[in-house]
Design an enzyme around this catalytic site. Structure first.
Site, short mmCIF file in Angstrom:
data_model
loop_
_atom_site.label_atom_id
_atom_site.label_comp_id
_atom_site.label_asym_id
_atom_site.label_seq_id
_atom_site.Cartn_x
_atom_site.Cartn_y
_atom_site.Cartn_z
N TYR A 293 16.08 11.88 -2.49
CA TYR A 293 16.13 10.97 -1.19
C TYR A 293 17.85 10.29 -1.68
O TYR A 293 18.81 10.43 -0.55
CB TYR A 293 15.30 9.69 -1.34
N SER B 41 22.27 5.15 3.69
CA SER B 41 21.56 4.00 3.02
C SER B 41 22.34 3.36 1.80
O SER B 41 23.17 3.96 1.51
CB SER B 41 20.30 4.49 2.27
C1 BGC Z 1 14.64 2.88 1.60
C2 BGC Z 1 13.62 1.71 1.30
C3 BGC Z 1 14.12 0.69 0.43
C4 BGC Z 1 15.60 0.35 0.59
C5 BGC Z 1 16.23 -0.74 -0.45
C6 BGC Z 1 16.20 2.31 1.91
O1 BGC Z 1 17.03 3.47 1.89
O2 BGC Z 1 14.21 3.76 2.83
O3 BGC Z 1 12.33 2.38 0.72
O4 BGC Z 1 13.32 -0.51 0.29
O5 BGC Z 1 16.54 1.39 0.72
O6 BGC Z 1 16.17 -0.34 -1.64
#
Ligand code: BGC
Length: 268
Positions: A169, A156
């Site tokens: 996360y 991410s």
């Molecule tokens: C998350 C989303 C978020 C996006 C941008 C992703 O890793 O799962 O919930 O909207 O990042 O911030």
């Protein structure tokens, strides 16, 4: 096609980004193992789309029974399940060339309210599961004397960027970043590459709450230079590249797929 003769496993492919990746890899010629935890119906949808990519598809009453896809239920948060998932994938298609560690969850809470249960759920699925899936995949590559294994982690932008109220996360994605760097060194001699794809805001079930709330969605869109949310296909095309021979000299890298979100800082 780019992935003819290859076998891929995509974890968490009953919906969202994983579903898009599984279908795209199949369109590129790979045989694909679909994995789900709580959504067998979504996995069935993915599987049908995979089978329909086959020129050899024998559609009888809407049902396609070629052997281009296979679906396995497993909880990536449980190491026993993870090992069984890899073993069963190899057993079904005889081999495994591409591992896409996609399954992931997130939990919103103020830091001071995060429970041990939620912390563990996030870390186990997003990091521990990836660690042990990768380990089983690597053991298979070694025992079969295979070269050219491909590991792709769906990380991410939050492997770099803070995301308040999602500390576990972010920590799990930061862990993936270091795992990838470390393993690029350790696995290079085995001919295995490992890379991360770091999506930004993609339209999927994980951010349903955001998508349905204009007061959150509008400011987010203003932060994305390309002016739109991403689609699973935007991520899947990069995964296809990393899974193919075209990316043979890339390992230990993260490719950000975020419409410019990560580095968008502007003074008003
Ligand atoms: C998350 C989303 C978020 C996006 C941008 C992703 O890793 O799962 O919930 O909207 O990042 O911030």
């Amino acid at each position: 096609m780019k992935l003819d003769g290859k076998v891929a496993l995509v974890t968490g492919s009953s919906g969202g980004i994983g579903q898009g990746i599984a279908i795209r890899l199949a369109k590129e010629g790979a045989k694909v193992v679909v994995n789900y935890r709580s959504n067998p119906q979504g996995a069935e949808e993915t599987l049908n789309a995979i089978k329909a990519t086959g020129g050899d598809c024998m559609m009888a009453e809407g049902f396609c029974d070629n052997d281009r896809g296979y679906s396995i239920g497993a909880d990536l948060g449980m190491v026993d399940d993870v090992r069984k998932l890899i073993d069963e994938s190899i057993k079904h298609f005889g081999t495994l060339d591409i591992l896409v560690n996609n399954a992931g969850i997130e939990k919103h809470a103020d830091f001071w309210d995060v429970t041990e249960k939620d912390f563990e759920a996030v870390m186990n699925i997003n990091f521990k599961g990836v660690f042990f899936a990768t380990q089983s995949f690597v053991k298979h590559q070694i025992s079969e004397g295979k070269r050219n294994g491909r590991i792709i982690n769906i990380s991410s932008v939050h492997e770099e960027l803070p995301f308040p109220h999602f500390t576990a996360y972010c920590a799990s994605k930061g862990a993936l970043k270091m795992m990838t760097r470390n393993l690029s060194v350790e696995l290079g001699a085995l001919g295995i590459t490992i890379n991360n794809v770091a999506p930004g805001a993609i339209e999927t079930p994980i951010n349903k709450a955001l998508l349905n709330d204009p007061s959150k969605l509008e400011p987010l869109l203003k932060n994305i230079p390309l002016g739109r949310l991403g689609q699973p296909e935007d991520v899947a095309s990069v995964v296809t590249f990393l899974a193919s021979d075209e990316s043979r000299y890339i390992t230990g890298s993260t490719i950000v797929v975020d419409g410019g979100l990560l580095w968008n800082y502007q003074e008003q």
